[in-house]
Design an enzyme around this catalytic site. Structure first.
Site, PDB file in Angstrom:
ATOM      1  N   GLY A 128       0.854  -0.993  -0.105  1.00  0.00           N
ATOM      2  CA  GLY A 128       0.058  -0.180  -0.062  1.00  0.00           C
ATOM      3  C   GLY A 128       0.752   1.221  -0.064  1.00  0.00           C
ATOM      4  N   LYS A 129       0.209   2.493  -0.308  1.00  0.00           N
ATOM      5  CA  LYS A 129       1.013   3.659  -0.007  1.00  0.00           C
ATOM      6  C   LYS A 129      -0.145   4.729  -0.149  1.00  0.00           C
ATOM      7  CE  LYS A 129       5.576   4.945  -0.452  1.00  0.00           C
ATOM      8  NZ  LYS A 129       6.423   4.069  -0.308  1.00  0.00           N
ATOM      9  N   GLY A 130       0.643   5.779   0.702  1.00  0.00           N
ATOM     10  CA  GLY A 130      -0.383   6.987   0.495  1.00  0.00           C
ATOM     11  C   GLY A 130       0.436   8.386   0.400  1.00  0.00           C
TER      12      GLY A 130
END
Ligand code: GLU
Length: 421
Positions: free
Chosen positions: A110-112
């Site tokens: 995941g990444k933000g």
């Protein structure tokens, strides 16, 4: 630094998909599996208001993307940067999936990111932005679902605010919801240095393989944040000579070597490495092309491209950054016999110690720094050697080898789980 040496902007998501396609082809993955792994599982875009110090209201845009959840909860950092885009976050999320698989830790990717230049915010505004952004993405995050961490321009303090925000909402303290926290809040010993330490463990393995003597090696490092500045210190401790470093404002070069602790002090005082006494100011583009044995890109994506790959003089490139090299540049480096330690292997030390932090938090445990570093070394050396073995057996580039290892593991997990419903 992002645009300096690129003519037309290169889309990191196109790069990530291209890299995946290459591996899928070599692994002869079936068409359905390719279509599943080629796209992110979930993409969330949020627009949220923040009250600024002068009383005005600004609306910011941020993202959280979960690429794959096959091998475990989503894992990956959150970056604050003015150039963040959804496509960039999608690429970074996909790279996290492969990274966790390369080192064999039980996470998906995941990444933000938030579109903001945090250097322009007061500390109060930064906290308000962090708490509101985290609230907005709480539909996705949780210690069993998706565990954020620091990335470009975020740090232990930002993680503390995120952990507190989540904990206030559920009514009890949940240390395992983010990693990279301060030690006093369930952070792990060694997490701050972990990305750089993992990079240096990989470099030590690589130079042994290549027959380079580390104590005679000259090193150039692009980026002077958490990864770059600590890599500079750790590689100096291994007796290598750092001849050039840079930050987002530009770089410095001294062929006789830079005294890293003094450079760190200089940057603290002046906000830039430039102007450092005894060194020549250079640009970020020039840094990549200096005479050196080891080049460590530790900044942003798309730095080594078709335009400058031919000018790289290093014998070894160690990607502490995510996505610094484009596929076209990879072709050129491979032809020039430059040895590549690809990002999904090279910088996996960060997420590996994040995993240790999460395990400690879930078990209400705390390990010594020595234990953390020993466990990290075992994982990094194993992942490096597994990747190298594939590269040698198949006579392929190290990035391709790392992708084969990672994509195979993720595809196998996906296959075993089967389709729901
Ligand atoms: N942001 C780091 C990376 O790109 C660390 C991610 C994590 O620890 O979850 O690997």
């Amino acid at each position: 630094m992002t645009t300096e040496n690129i003519a037309a902007p290169i889309n990191p998501w196109a790069v990530a998909q291209q890299q995946f396609d290459l591996a899928a082809e070599r692994l002869q993955l079936d068409d359905a599996m390719r279509r599943v792994l080629r796209e992110p599982r979930r993409e969330l875009t949020v627009h949220f208001p923040v009250k600024m110090d002068d009383g005005s209201v600004e609306v910011f845009t941020g993202y959280r993307v979960q690429h794959n959840l096959g091998r475990g909860p989503a894992k990956g950092g959150i970056r604050y940067h003015q150039d963040v885009t959804l496509d960039e976050v999608k690429a970074l999320a996909m790279w996290m999936t492969w990274k966790c698989a390369v080192v064999g830790i039980p996470y998906g990717g995941g990444k933000g990111g938030v579109i903001v230049d945090p250097k322009k915010l007061s500390i109060k505004e930064l906290e308000a932005l962090t708490r509101r952004f985290f609230t907005e993405i709480e539909v996705l995050v949780g210690p069993e679902k998706d565990i954020p961490a620091p990335d470009v321009n975020t740090n232990a303090q930002v993680m503390a605010w995120m952990m507190d925000t989540y904990s206030m909402h559920v009514g009890y303290t949940v240390p395992g919801v983010v990693t990279g926290k301060p030690i006093s809040l369930g952070g792990s010993e060694g997490r701050n240095e972990a990305t750089a330490r993992g990079t240096v463990y990989c470099i030590i393995e690589a130079v042994r393989h290549l027959g380079i003597e580390l104590d005679k090696a000259r090193v150039a490092i692009q980026g002077f944040g958490n990864a770059g500045s600590i890599a500079a210190q750790l590689i100096t401790a291994e007796k290598a000579t750092v001849v050039a470093v840079s930050d987002s404002t530009g770089g410095i070069h001294n062929p006789n070597g830079l005294e890293i602790n003094r450079v760190i002090g200089w940057k603290q005082e002046h906000g830039t490495v430039q102007g450092f006494p005894g060194a020549k100011d250079i640009s970020n583009a020039q840094l990549l092309e200096v005479e050196c044995d080891i080049l460590i890109p530790a900044a942003l994506e798309n730095q080594i491209t078709a335009r400058n790959a031919d000018n790289i003089k290093a014998r070894l490139v160690a990607e502490a950054a995510n996505g610094p090299t484009t596929p076209e540049a990879d072709e050129i480096l491979w032809k020039k016999s430059i040895f590549m330690i690809p990002d999904i292997l090279c910088n996996a030390g960060g997420v590996t110690v994040s995993y240790f932090e999460w395990v400690q938090d879930l078990n209400r445990d705390h390990w010594s720094e020595q234990v953390v570093n020993e466990k990290l070394k075992v994982i990094m050396v194993k992942a490096f050697q597994e990747t190298l073995a594939i590269a040698r057996r198949e006579q392929i580039y190290m990035r391709t080898a790392a992708y084969l290892l990672a994509v195979k593991r993720v595809a196998e997990a996906t296959q075993m789980r089967g389709l729901y419903p």
